[in-house]
Design a protein around this motif. Structure first.
Motif, short mmCIF file in Angstrom:
data_model
loop_
_atom_site.label_atom_id
_atom_site.label_comp_id
_atom_site.label_asym_id
_atom_site.label_seq_id
_atom_site.Cartn_x
_atom_site.Cartn_y
_atom_site.Cartn_z
N MET A 1 -46.18 22.02 65.96
CA MET A 1 -46.95 22.15 67.03
C MET A 1 -46.28 22.85 68.03
N ASP A 2 -46.82 23.80 68.96
CA ASP A 2 -46.09 24.69 69.80
C ASP A 2 -45.86 23.82 71.17
N LEU A 3 -44.45 24.03 71.72
CA LEU A 3 -44.17 23.35 72.88
C LEU A 3 -45.05 23.80 74.01
N PRO A 4 -45.11 22.90 75.00
CA PRO A 4 -45.89 23.33 76.16
C PRO A 4 -45.01 24.56 76.98
N ILE A 5 -45.48 25.33 77.76
CA ILE A 5 -44.92 26.51 78.46
C ILE A 5 -43.78 25.98 79.26
N CYS A 189 -43.08 15.76 74.36
CA CYS A 189 -43.52 16.96 74.30
C CYS A 189 -45.01 17.15 74.17
N GLU A 190 -45.61 15.96 73.54
CA GLU A 190 -46.90 16.01 73.14
C GLU A 190 -47.83 15.26 73.93
N SER A 191 -49.19 15.27 73.88
CA SER A 191 -50.08 14.32 74.52
C SER A 191 -49.71 12.85 74.09
N SER A 266 -48.33 7.59 82.55
CA SER A 266 -48.36 9.01 83.19
C SER A 266 -46.79 9.23 83.65
N PRO A 267 -46.68 10.54 83.53
CA PRO A 267 -45.41 11.06 84.05
C PRO A 267 -45.20 11.16 85.48
N ASN A 268 -46.32 11.02 86.14
CA ASN A 268 -46.43 11.09 87.73
C ASN A 268 -46.64 9.86 88.26
N PHE A 269 -46.61 8.69 87.44
CA PHE A 269 -46.91 7.31 88.07
C PHE A 269 -45.58 6.86 88.26
N GLU A 270 -44.87 6.98 89.26
CA GLU A 270 -43.38 6.61 89.65
C GLU A 270 -43.44 4.95 90.01
N TYR A 271 -44.60 4.42 90.48
CA TYR A 271 -44.37 3.09 90.74
C TYR A 271 -44.08 2.14 89.47
N SER A 272 -44.69 2.43 88.30
CA SER A 272 -44.32 1.80 86.92
C SER A 272 -42.86 2.25 86.55
N SER A 273 -42.28 3.33 86.78
CA SER A 273 -41.11 3.55 86.45
C SER A 273 -39.95 2.85 87.45
N ASP A 274 -39.99 2.65 88.59
CA ASP A 274 -39.06 1.80 89.27
C ASP A 274 -39.25 0.44 89.14
#
Length: 315
Positions: A1-5, A189-191, A266-274
């Motif tokens: 599978m190709d990697l994202p740009i 790297c993938e979905s 989600s990578p943008n869901f910072e609440y869960s990460s913190d």
């Protein structure tokens, strides 16, 4: 599978930890070092006392010995690496070590979930079916049950992650102090859609379903205890109080961590990460430390065993 740009495969990950301040990290180092020493001593003490004391060779203490064994190695699989990161402030770790940490954490965490169910079943049989206890909980069955717990944990928790490995990409920074599957998939790297579904299924069968079974067991226990004489109720409740406390701490944090909204992946869901970083402290460091304290301080048989060993040494 190709990697994202503009994304390349990562060979290592950087754990950001709690802070970049050297003084704070040094303070946390000594704090976690003390916690780790107490954890090793407490769980090692439980295992030794149960093995040495012949009158503790019962199914309940056999399962408790397994719990102490799990907590000993669960903490050892994460805290030493945390101490190293706090002391040297690099946070860098190879992807292979990170994968091993993920799989060991899943395996031991899943095993503890199922073991707590087995301990609840033991209390259910002891209180609700006392006349059949020696038959239902004979050693041959106990050995089979504990083997089933360890094997089931591997099949439920580890095998799916081995069949669906996460390929990590750069940027490779993880806002955490330990490698966990919920954090690692943020740099996949993938979905992650299929991975999210698999994690949700694993969480249900490893956490939610066992927790429901424990609740049903204690509902039956409570119903039986209320039917006996008040003079015997306190003894019945005392045999369950330690287990209830441990279940509340462990399953409380596990349910919050793994059974929240799917958006936590989600990578943008910072609440869960913190939030997840601080929740993880409980089941990685705090719970393995307090489990032997809870059982030893609330259990008269363990205290009696320790006192008897001291008296025999003096004599």
């Amino acid at each position: 599978m190709d990697l994202p740009i503009n994304r390349t495969l990562a060979t290592e990950v950087i754990l950001l930890g709690f802070s970049q301040n050297v003084k704070i990290n040094l303070l946390l180092f000594f704090l976690f070092l003390i916690i780790y020493i107490i954890t090793l001593f407490g769980n090692g003490f439980m295992v030794c006392v149960i093995i040495i004391s012949s009158h503790l060779h019962t199914p309940m203490y056999f399962f408790l010995c397994n719990l102490a064994f799990i907590d000993f190695f669960y903490s050892s699989s994460t805290v030493p690496k945390l101490l190293e990161s706090l002391l040297f402030s690099s946070g860098k770790t190879s992807l292979m070590i990170c994968d091993i940490q993920v799989h060991v954490g899943l395996f031991l965490g899943g095993t503890e979930c199922l073991l707590l169910v087995l301990m609840a079943y033991d209390r259910y049989v002891a209180i609700c079916k006392p006349l059949y206890y020696l038959v239902l909980m004979r050693w041959s069955i106990c050995y089979r049950l504990i083997t089933l717990v360890w094997v089931s944990s591997f099949i439920l928790s580890v095998l799916p992650s081995l069949l669906m490995p996460v390929r990590a990409c750069n940027p490779n920074q993880l806002n955490h102090f330990v490698c966990e599957i919920l954090v690692l998939i943020k740099i996949s790297c993938e979905s992650t859609e299929k991975t999210e579904i698999v994690i949700s299924c694993i969480s249900f069968f490893s956490i939610v379903f066992p927790f429901i079974f424990i609740l049903l067991s204690y509902a039956c226990i409570l119903s039986s205890v209320l039917k006996i004489r008040s003079s015997r109720r306190s003894k019945a409740f005392s045999t369950c109080s330690s287990h209830v406390t441990v279940v509340t701490l462990f399953y409380g944090t596990a349910l919050i961590m793994y059974c929240g909204p799917s958006s936590r992946y989600s990578p943008n869901f910072e609440y869960s990460s913190d939030q997840g970083k601080y929740i993880s402290v409980f089941y990685v460091a705090i719970i393995p430390m307090v489990n032997p304290l809870i059982y030893s301080l609330k259990n008269k048989e363990i205290i009696t065993a320790v006192l008897s060993k001291k008296q025999s040494k003096k004599s």
